[in-house]
Design a protein around this motif. Structure first.
Motif, PDB file in Angstrom:
ATOM      1  N   THR A 145      42.504  33.716  35.162  1.00 45.91           N
ATOM      2  CA  THR A 145      43.781  33.976  35.823  1.00 45.91           C
ATOM      3  C   THR A 145      44.209  35.406  35.510  1.00 45.91           C
ATOM      4  O   THR A 145      43.699  36.015  34.573  1.00 45.91           O
ATOM      5  N   GLY A 146      45.166  35.915  36.272  1.00 48.96           N
ATOM      6  CA  GLY A 146      45.722  37.228  35.958  1.00 48.96           C
ATOM      7  C   GLY A 146      45.496  38.248  37.054  1.00 48.96           C
ATOM      8  O   GLY A 146      45.511  37.943  38.225  1.00 48.96           O
ATOM      9  N   GLN A 147      45.241  39.476  36.612  1.00 49.81           N
ATOM     10  CA  GLN A 147      45.102  40.579  37.543  1.00 49.81           C
ATOM     11  C   GLN A 147      44.012  41.535  37.082  1.00 49.81           C
ATOM     12  O   GLN A 147      43.725  41.588  35.901  1.00 49.81           O
ATOM     13  N   VAL A 148      43.376  42.178  37.899  1.00 49.13           N
ATOM     14  CA  VAL A 148      43.395  42.310  39.341  1.00 49.13           C
ATOM     15  C   VAL A 148      42.151  41.603  39.881  1.00 49.13           C
ATOM     16  O   VAL A 148      41.048  41.843  39.398  1.00 49.13           O
ATOM     17  N   THR A 149      42.315  40.763  40.907  1.00 51.30           N
ATOM     18  CA  THR A 149      41.223  39.934  41.432  1.00 51.30           C
ATOM     19  C   THR A 149      39.965  40.744  41.703  1.00 51.30           C
ATOM     20  O   THR A 149      38.868  40.369  41.284  1.00 51.30           O
ATOM     21  N   GLU A 150      40.115  41.859  42.405  1.00 47.99           N
ATOM     22  CA  GLU A 150      38.951  42.635  42.839  1.00 47.99           C
ATOM     23  C   GLU A 150      38.442  43.586  41.763  1.00 47.99           C
ATOM     24  O   GLU A 150      37.484  44.329  41.991  1.00 47.99           O
ATOM     25  N   GLN A 151      39.013  43.546  40.604  1.00 51.16           N
ATOM     26  CA  GLN A 151      38.550  44.385  39.504  1.00 51.16           C
ATOM     27  C   GLN A 151      38.294  43.520  38.266  1.00 51.16           C
ATOM     28  O   GLN A 151      37.200  43.001  38.089  1.00 51.16           O
ATOM     29  N   VAL A 186      35.968  29.007  36.890  1.00 49.85           N
ATOM     30  CA  VAL A 186      36.921  28.494  37.865  1.00 49.85           C
ATOM     31  C   VAL A 186      37.933  29.611  38.104  1.00 49.85           C
ATOM     32  O   VAL A 186      38.425  30.223  37.153  1.00 49.85           O
ATOM     33  N   VAL A 187      38.243  29.873  39.367  1.00 48.34           N
ATOM     34  CA  VAL A 187      39.247  30.885  39.707  1.00 48.34           C
ATOM     35  C   VAL A 187      40.270  30.250  40.648  1.00 48.34           C
ATOM     36  O   VAL A 187      39.926  29.881  41.769  1.00 48.34           O
ATOM     37  N   PRO A 188      41.503  30.112  40.188  1.00 50.03           N
ATOM     38  CA  PRO A 188      42.552  29.642  41.097  1.00 50.03           C
ATOM     39  C   PRO A 188      43.106  30.828  41.892  1.00 50.03           C
ATOM     40  O   PRO A 188      43.709  31.737  41.316  1.00 50.03           O
ATOM     41  N   PRO A 189      42.884  30.869  43.197  1.00 47.44           N
ATOM     42  CA  PRO A 189      43.312  32.041  43.973  1.00 47.44           C
ATOM     43  C   PRO A 189      44.820  32.260  43.970  1.00 47.44           C
ATOM     44  O   PRO A 189      45.276  33.385  44.197  1.00 47.44           O
ATOM     45  N   ASP A 190      45.576  31.207  43.662  1.00 50.10           N
ATOM     46  CA  ASP A 190      47.032  31.347  43.605  1.00 50.10           C
ATOM     47  C   ASP A 190      47.515  31.736  42.210  1.00 50.10           C
ATOM     48  O   ASP A 190      48.720  31.810  41.961  1.00 50.10           O
ATOM     49  N   ALA A 191      46.575  32.036  41.292  1.00 47.57           N
ATOM     50  CA  ALA A 191      46.929  32.476  39.936  1.00 47.57           C
ATOM     51  C   ALA A 191      46.210  33.770  39.565  1.00 47.57           C
ATOM     52  O   ALA A 191      46.077  34.109  38.391  1.00 47.57           O
ATOM     53  N   VAL A 192      45.717  34.474  40.595  1.00 49.86           N
ATOM     54  CA  VAL A 192      45.150  35.807  40.404  1.00 49.86           C
ATOM     55  C   VAL A 192      45.788  36.735  41.433  1.00 49.86           C
ATOM     56  O   VAL A 192      46.003  36.353  42.582  1.00 49.86           O
ATOM     57  N   ALA A 193      46.129  37.933  40.985  1.00 48.89           N
ATOM     58  CA  ALA A 193      46.819  38.890  41.854  1.00 48.89           C
ATOM     59  C   ALA A 193      45.896  40.056  42.188  1.00 48.89           C
ATOM     60  O   ALA A 193      45.062  40.454  41.387  1.00 48.89           O
ATOM     61  N   HIS A 194      46.114  40.602  43.373  1.00 48.88           N
ATOM     62  CA  HIS A 194      45.270  41.688  43.866  1.00 48.88           C
ATOM     63  C   HIS A 194      46.099  42.912  44.223  1.00 48.88           C
ATOM     64  O   HIS A 194      47.321  42.831  44.350  1.00 48.88           O
ATOM     65  N   ILE A 195      45.392  43.998  44.386  1.00 48.80           N
ATOM     66  CA  ILE A 195      45.994  45.215  44.946  1.00 48.80           C
ATOM     67  C   ILE A 195      45.677  45.273  46.440  1.00 48.80           C
ATOM     68  O   ILE A 195      46.545  45.475  47.257  1.00 48.80           O
ATOM     69  N   ASP A 196      44.412  45.036  46.779  1.00 47.31           N
ATOM     70  CA  ASP A 196      43.945  45.113  48.157  1.00 47.31           C
ATOM     71  C   ASP A 196      43.527  43.720  48.624  1.00 47.31           C
ATOM     72  O   ASP A 196      42.583  43.143  48.082  1.00 47.31           O
ATOM     73  N   PRO A 197      44.223  43.149  49.615  1.00 48.08           N
ATOM     74  CA  PRO A 197      43.915  41.784  50.042  1.00 48.08           C
ATOM     75  C   PRO A 197      42.489  41.592  50.564  1.00 48.08           C
ATOM     76  O   PRO A 197      41.870  40.566  50.301  1.00 48.08           O
ATOM     77  N   GLU A 198      41.952  42.567  51.278  1.00 46.10           N
ATOM     78  CA  GLU A 198      40.588  42.441  51.787  1.00 46.10           C
ATOM     79  C   GLU A 198      39.570  42.445  50.660  1.00 46.10           C
ATOM     80  O   GLU A 198      38.619  41.656  50.659  1.00 46.10           O
ATOM     81  N   SER A 217      40.188  41.574  47.621  1.00 56.21           N
ATOM     82  CA  SER A 217      40.407  40.331  46.891  1.00 56.21           C
ATOM     83  C   SER A 217      39.643  39.179  47.546  1.00 56.21           C
ATOM     84  O   SER A 217      38.963  38.403  46.864  1.00 56.21           O
ATOM     85  N   ASP A 218      39.754  39.077  48.868  1.00 54.82           N
ATOM     86  CA  ASP A 218      39.026  38.027  49.588  1.00 54.82           C
ATOM     87  C   ASP A 218      37.521  38.178  49.380  1.00 54.82           C
ATOM     88  O   ASP A 218      36.814  37.188  49.152  1.00 54.82           O
ATOM     89  N   ALA A 219      37.046  39.406  49.435  1.00 54.23           N
ATOM     90  CA  ALA A 219      35.616  39.657  49.217  1.00 54.23           C
ATOM     91  C   ALA A 219      35.216  39.281  47.792  1.00 54.23           C
ATOM     92  O   ALA A 219      34.155  38.681  47.574  1.00 54.23           O
ATOM     93  N   ALA A 220      36.060  39.611  46.822  1.00 55.60           N
ATOM     94  CA  ALA A 220      35.762  39.288  45.421  1.00 55.60           C
ATOM     95  C   ALA A 220      35.699  37.778  45.219  1.00 55.60           C
ATOM     96  O   ALA A 220      34.792  37.273  44.539  1.00 55.60           O
ATOM     97  N   LYS A 260      32.377  32.968  44.327  1.00 61.77           N
ATOM     98  CA  LYS A 260      31.935  31.636  44.759  1.00 61.77           C
ATOM     99  C   LYS A 260      30.452  31.642  45.123  1.00 61.77           C
ATOM    100  O   LYS A 260      29.688  30.791  44.661  1.00 61.77           O
ATOM    101  N   SER A 261      30.042  32.602  45.925  1.00 57.23           N
ATOM    102  CA  SER A 261      28.666  32.627  46.428  1.00 57.23           C
ATOM    103  C   SER A 261      27.644  33.079  45.391  1.00 57.23           C
ATOM    104  O   SER A 261      26.579  32.486  45.270  1.00 57.23           O
ATOM    105  N   ASN A 262      27.949  34.131  44.665  1.00 56.69           N
ATOM    106  CA  ASN A 262      26.971  34.740  43.766  1.00 56.69           C
ATOM    107  C   ASN A 262      27.047  34.245  42.337  1.00 56.69           C
ATOM    108  O   ASN A 262      26.098  34.434  41.574  1.00 56.69           O
ATOM    109  N   MET A 263      28.189  33.668  41.948  1.00 59.34           N
ATOM    110  CA  MET A 263      28.375  33.267  40.552  1.00 59.34           C
ATOM    111  C   MET A 263      28.693  31.784  40.421  1.00 59.34           C
ATOM    112  O   MET A 263      29.063  31.326  39.345  1.00 59.34           O
TER     113      MET A 263
END
Length: 183
Positions: free
Chosen positions: A123-129, A146-158, A160-163, A168-171
């Protein structure tokens, strides 16, 4: 000495933030969106004997700072409302980090090896980093993530979605809402 074991380790990554940095204006609104589900998850983790709650936070280049200094700085920062609901309590497991991954140059891998959790919730920040790099480091150490998407914050939404997709796919990360993480 008896080995400590938990079913789950919940990592709260980089939430002790002063919000006095170049990306703060982009990040803070997204942190505000996750604070309620994250604080409920943290509260539930505190109540449970089968969950270890671990705070890992950047030291922001201050190698003299105690974790309590980082918390105090965040509480005195621009957005204490984003810190107070999830601030660590006395006796919490805490550690500082110096780069993106919560594993890099910390004792987190050793601690998790001792605790032997069946899964690690990020949990926490930053999703894409920091969340992404911590997920990769957990994965290569064979800790189920496990990553709860509603408990991780991003700077860039795109990004974040990619991360989240990469985790999910690679890890083989489980992407599940915070409210369902500790059921």
């Amino acid at each position: 000495m008896q080995e400590a074991m938990s079913d789950t380790a919940v990592l709260v990554i980089d939430m002790m933030n002063t919000y006095r940095h170049p990306d703060a204006d982009k990040l803070a609104p997204h942190v505000a969106e996750i604070i309620d589900p994250l604080s409920r998850l943290v509260d539930e983790a505190r109540r449970r004997d089968d969950v270890d709650l671990i705070y890992v936070n950047d030291n922001y280049g201050d190698f003299t700072a105690e974790f309590s200094d980082i918390v105090r700085g965040a509480l005195d920062g621009e957005r204490p409302d984003l810190v107070k609901p999830i601030a660590p309590q006395s006796g919490c497991q805490v550690m500082t980090k110096v780069r993106h991954s919560a594993f890099y140059a910390t004792s987190l891998a050793y601690l998790l090896t001792q605790l032997k959790p069946e899964r690690v919730i990020l949990t926490g920040q930053v999703t894409e980093q920091c969340i992404l790099y911590t997920a990769l480091d957990a994965y290569v150490r064979h800790f189920p993530v496990v990553v709860p998407p509603d408990a991780v914050a991003h700077i860039d939404p795109e990004l974040s979605d990619a991360a989240l997709t990469m985790m999910k796919s690679n890890m083989s990360a489980e992407i599940t809402p915070a409210a369902e993480c500790l059921r």
